[in-house]
Design a protein around this motif. Structure first.
Motif, PDB file in Angstrom:
ATOM      1  N   ASP A  10      31.870 -23.049  47.967  1.00 44.19           N
ATOM      2  CA  ASP A  10      31.514 -24.464  47.840  1.00 44.19           C
ATOM      3  C   ASP A  10      30.054 -24.708  48.194  1.00 44.19           C
ATOM      4  O   ASP A  10      29.511 -25.761  47.906  1.00 44.19           O
ATOM      5  CB  ASP A  10      32.413 -25.346  48.730  1.00 44.19           C
ATOM      6  CG  ASP A  10      32.344 -24.958  50.180  1.00 44.19           C
ATOM      7  OD1 ASP A  10      32.465 -23.761  50.477  1.00 44.19           O
ATOM      8  OD2 ASP A  10      32.171 -25.855  51.027  1.00 44.19           O
ATOM      9  N   SER A  11      29.424 -23.723  48.808  1.00 44.74           N
ATOM     10  CA  SER A  11      28.021 -23.861  49.196  1.00 44.74           C
ATOM     11  C   SER A  11      27.109 -23.391  48.068  1.00 44.74           C
ATOM     12  O   SER A  11      27.124 -22.213  47.691  1.00 44.74           O
ATOM     13  CB  SER A  11      27.746 -23.042  50.459  1.00 44.74           C
ATOM     14  OG  SER A  11      26.365 -22.845  50.617  1.00 44.74           O
ATOM     15  N   LEU A  12      26.309 -24.328  47.566  1.00 46.31           N
ATOM     16  CA  LEU A  12      25.311 -24.002  46.542  1.00 46.31           C
ATOM     17  C   LEU A  12      24.374 -22.900  47.052  1.00 46.31           C
ATOM     18  O   LEU A  12      24.024 -21.970  46.324  1.00 46.31           O
ATOM     19  CB  LEU A  12      24.506 -25.266  46.219  1.00 46.31           C
ATOM     20  CG  LEU A  12      23.205 -25.106  45.460  1.00 46.31           C
ATOM     21  CD1 LEU A  12      23.488 -24.816  43.998  1.00 46.31           C
ATOM     22  CD2 LEU A  12      22.350 -26.375  45.571  1.00 46.31           C
ATOM     23  N   ALA A  13      24.009 -23.015  48.328  1.00 47.84           N
ATOM     24  CA  ALA A  13      23.086 -22.042  48.911  1.00 47.84           C
ATOM     25  C   ALA A  13      23.703 -20.650  48.924  1.00 47.84           C
ATOM     26  O   ALA A  13      23.055 -19.666  48.537  1.00 47.84           O
ATOM     27  CB  ALA A  13      22.714 -22.467  50.328  1.00 47.84           C
ATOM     28  N   MET A  14      24.959 -20.555  49.349  1.00 43.17           N
ATOM     29  CA  MET A  14      25.557 -19.225  49.449  1.00 43.17           C
ATOM     30  C   MET A  14      25.826 -18.628  48.079  1.00 43.17           C
ATOM     31  O   MET A  14      25.683 -17.421  47.891  1.00 43.17           O
ATOM     32  CB  MET A  14      26.833 -19.298  50.288  1.00 43.17           C
ATOM     33  CG  MET A  14      27.377 -17.948  50.703  1.00 43.17           C
ATOM     34  SD  MET A  14      26.156 -16.737  51.330  1.00 43.17           S
ATOM     35  CE  MET A  14      25.499 -17.594  52.738  1.00 43.17           C
ATOM     36  N   SER A  16      23.952 -19.043  45.525  1.00 46.39           N
ATOM     37  CA  SER A  16      22.637 -18.574  45.099  1.00 46.39           C
ATOM     38  C   SER A  16      22.254 -17.270  45.807  1.00 46.39           C
ATOM     39  O   SER A  16      21.743 -16.336  45.184  1.00 46.39           O
ATOM     40  CB  SER A  16      21.611 -19.677  45.387  1.00 46.39           C
ATOM     41  OG  SER A  16      20.327 -19.240  45.104  1.00 46.39           O
ATOM     42  N   VAL A  17      22.524 -17.226  47.114  1.00 45.08           N
ATOM     43  CA  VAL A  17      22.182 -16.026  47.889  1.00 45.08           C
ATOM     44  C   VAL A  17      22.999 -14.823  47.415  1.00 45.08           C
ATOM     45  O   VAL A  17      22.463 -13.729  47.215  1.00 45.08           O
ATOM     46  CB  VAL A  17      22.443 -16.273  49.397  1.00 45.08           C
ATOM     47  CG1 VAL A  17      22.370 -14.977  50.183  1.00 45.08           C
ATOM     48  CG2 VAL A  17      21.443 -17.275  49.938  1.00 45.08           C
ATOM     49  N   LYS A  20      21.769 -13.656  43.944  1.00 39.56           N
ATOM     50  CA  LYS A  20      20.488 -12.957  44.044  1.00 39.56           C
ATOM     51  C   LYS A  20      20.675 -11.572  44.690  1.00 39.56           C
ATOM     52  O   LYS A  20      20.122 -10.578  44.235  1.00 39.56           O
ATOM     53  CB  LYS A  20      19.535 -13.812  44.892  1.00 39.56           C
ATOM     54  CG  LYS A  20      18.113 -13.294  44.960  1.00 39.56           C
ATOM     55  CD  LYS A  20      17.265 -14.197  45.835  1.00 39.56           C
ATOM     56  CE  LYS A  20      17.764 -14.172  47.266  1.00 39.56           C
ATOM     57  NZ  LYS A  20      16.898 -14.851  48.230  1.00 39.56           N
ATOM     58  N   MET A  59      36.961 -23.223  51.989  1.00 42.62           N
ATOM     59  CA  MET A  59      36.516 -24.114  50.906  1.00 42.62           C
ATOM     60  C   MET A  59      37.458 -25.304  50.809  1.00 42.62           C
ATOM     61  O   MET A  59      38.649 -25.169  51.089  1.00 42.62           O
ATOM     62  CB  MET A  59      36.547 -23.379  49.553  1.00 42.62           C
ATOM     63  CG  MET A  59      35.533 -22.281  49.415  1.00 42.62           C
ATOM     64  SD  MET A  59      35.598 -21.536  47.757  1.00 42.62           S
ATOM     65  CE  MET A  59      37.162 -20.660  47.806  1.00 42.62           C
ATOM     66  N   LYS A 108      29.428 -12.732  57.011  1.00 39.25           N
ATOM     67  CA  LYS A 108      28.046 -13.199  57.075  1.00 39.25           C
ATOM     68  C   LYS A 108      27.552 -13.081  58.510  1.00 39.25           C
ATOM     69  O   LYS A 108      28.338 -13.369  59.423  1.00 39.25           O
ATOM     70  CB  LYS A 108      27.949 -14.658  56.636  1.00 39.25           C
ATOM     71  CG  LYS A 108      28.517 -14.973  55.273  1.00 39.25           C
ATOM     72  CD  LYS A 108      28.504 -16.481  55.069  1.00 39.25           C
ATOM     73  CE  LYS A 108      29.513 -16.919  54.050  1.00 39.25           C
ATOM     74  NZ  LYS A 108      29.629 -18.372  53.948  1.00 39.25           N
ATOM     75  N   PRO A 109      26.318 -12.716  58.781  1.00 42.53           N
ATOM     76  CA  PRO A 109      25.294 -12.375  57.790  1.00 42.53           C
ATOM     77  C   PRO A 109      25.511 -10.968  57.249  1.00 42.53           C
ATOM     78  O   PRO A 109      26.041 -10.105  57.939  1.00 42.53           O
ATOM     79  CB  PRO A 109      24.003 -12.445  58.609  1.00 42.53           C
ATOM     80  CG  PRO A 109      24.392 -12.067  59.989  1.00 42.53           C
ATOM     81  CD  PRO A 109      25.783 -12.592  60.162  1.00 42.53           C
ATOM     82  N   PHE A 110      25.052 -10.738  56.020  1.00 38.54           N
ATOM     83  CA  PHE A 110      25.212  -9.428  55.403  1.00 38.54           C
ATOM     84  C   PHE A 110      23.869  -8.975  54.847  1.00 38.54           C
ATOM     85  O   PHE A 110      22.961  -9.788  54.645  1.00 38.54           O
ATOM     86  CB  PHE A 110      26.250  -9.485  54.287  1.00 38.54           C
ATOM     87  CG  PHE A 110      26.070 -10.656  53.367  1.00 38.54           C
ATOM     88  CD1 PHE A 110      25.039 -10.697  52.440  1.00 38.54           C
ATOM     89  CD2 PHE A 110      26.925 -11.742  53.441  1.00 38.54           C
ATOM     90  CE1 PHE A 110      24.873 -11.790  51.606  1.00 38.54           C
ATOM     91  CE2 PHE A 110      26.759 -12.842  52.603  1.00 38.54           C
ATOM     92  CZ  PHE A 110      25.733 -12.863  51.688  1.00 38.54           C
ATOM     93  N   THR A 111      23.769  -7.679  54.631  1.00 38.14           N
ATOM     94  CA  THR A 111      22.551  -7.136  54.041  1.00 38.14           C
ATOM     95  C   THR A 111      22.855  -6.689  52.609  1.00 38.14           C
ATOM     96  O   THR A 111      24.019  -6.433  52.276  1.00 38.14           O
ATOM     97  CB  THR A 111      22.050  -5.915  54.834  1.00 38.14           C
ATOM     98  OG1 THR A 111      23.040  -4.880  54.739  1.00 38.14           O
ATOM     99  CG2 THR A 111      21.806  -6.261  56.303  1.00 38.14           C
TER     100      THR A 111
END
Lengths: 142, 158
Positions: A10-14, A16-17, A20, A59, A108-111
């Motif tokens: 539900d997170s636009l940011a996640m 996108s991350v 990428k 979510m 999270k956080p992940f590499t």
């Protein structure tokens, strides 16, 4: 072989991350699809060829575990591996993910390296410089 | 003892998340006064909060100057700073508090399940001022980056 991936968060940011990171980590991706919750994900899964799902646990509307439950009811969708992406790292929670049928989980956080290793293992792709596939996953042992 | 362990978990979580996901080197400030954040400039402060329930329940909050929030957003999303819009910033802050809280609780007590609500943007004064509910404990962590400081607050409510 390139894999089509569906990212459900539900997170636009996640979203996108994750998109990428998957593209740059060296995992062989084809099409990367996105959905904002489990309901949208089910619709996308029925309309597209998807090889792998990365789903957030927490979510609105339909969470990651409910999505897995729904996918398990469908003969075709039940075969698609789901990696649960989560901030919750309790052993009880992780056990619940795996018992429900998640192929693995990603905290999270992940590499990028962690993502690549997990996704290659799940999809049966060889690691760089290592053609053998190791059985099991240390992360899953308690 | 609980407060000390929670604060340690918060600091480890903040450090890991800001450095791993946001590529933001940081130092922890000895100052625990959130009202000093953004003190030296006129720029607006943004704040985000997330309620949680578990063996302990309460609210996890963060307050951050707008410019630093834009930098974090650009770093997380791989955008140029002039491409960052308000929606990007808010999504980034929601994700930051979600990750920070989740990691904090898994470090603090890996045996228990903490339910995290959906994060929401709030008025910065709600973080800087007194909590509306009656907290039984409050932990404040102020983080210094090269660009500016940001603050985190955990309030525990019975």
């Amino acid at each position: 072989m390139a894999f089509n991936v569906l990212i459900v968060d539900d997170s636009l940011a996640m979203r996108s991350v994750l998109k990428k990171t998957i593209q740059m980590c060296g995992f062989k991706t084809g099409q990367i699809l996105e959905a904002a919750n489990g309901v949208e994900a089910l619709k996308s899964l029925k309309e597209n060829w998807v090889d792998l799902v990365l789903a957030d646990y927490n979510m609105p509307q339909m969470d990651g575990l409910q999505l897995i439950e729904e996918m398990k009811k469908d003969e075709l969708l039940s075969k698609i591996p789901v990696v649960m992406v989560t901030t919750e790292g309790s052993e009880k929670q992780v056990r619940a993910f795996l018992e429900k049928g998640a192929a693995d989980y990603l905290q999270k956080p992940f590499t990028p390296e962690q993502i690549k290793t997990k996704l290659n293992r799940i999809m049966g792709e060889p690691e760089d410089g290592d053609e053998s596939i190791e059985e099991g996953d240390d992360d899953l042992d308690f | 003892m609980e407060t000390k362990a929670l604060k340690k978990a918060m600091m480890t979580s903040i450090s890991e998340i800001l450095e791993t996901m946001f590529f933001m080197p940081l130092e922890f400030s000895e100052n625990e006064d959130l009202t000093t954040i953004g003190d030296s400039s006129e720029e607006p402060l943004l704040a985000v909060a997330l309620k949680f329930e578990g063996p302990i329940s309460g609210q996890f909050m963060a307050v951050i100057p707008n410019s630093l929030a834009k930098t974090l957003s650009a770093n997380l999303l791989g955008l140029e700073s002039d491409q960052v819009e308000r929606a990007h910033v808010e999504a980034t802050l929601r994700e930051m508090i979600n990750m920070t809280a989740g990691k904090t609780f898994s470090l603090y007590d890996s045996q228990s399940v903490f339910k995290l609500d959906i994060p929401e943007m709030i008025d910065a004064q709600m973080v800087l001022g007194d909590a509306s509910s009656q907290p039984t404990a409050e932990i404040v962590v102020v983080v210094d980056t090269e660009e500016a400081s940001l603050g985190f607050k955990l309030i525990k409510v019975d």
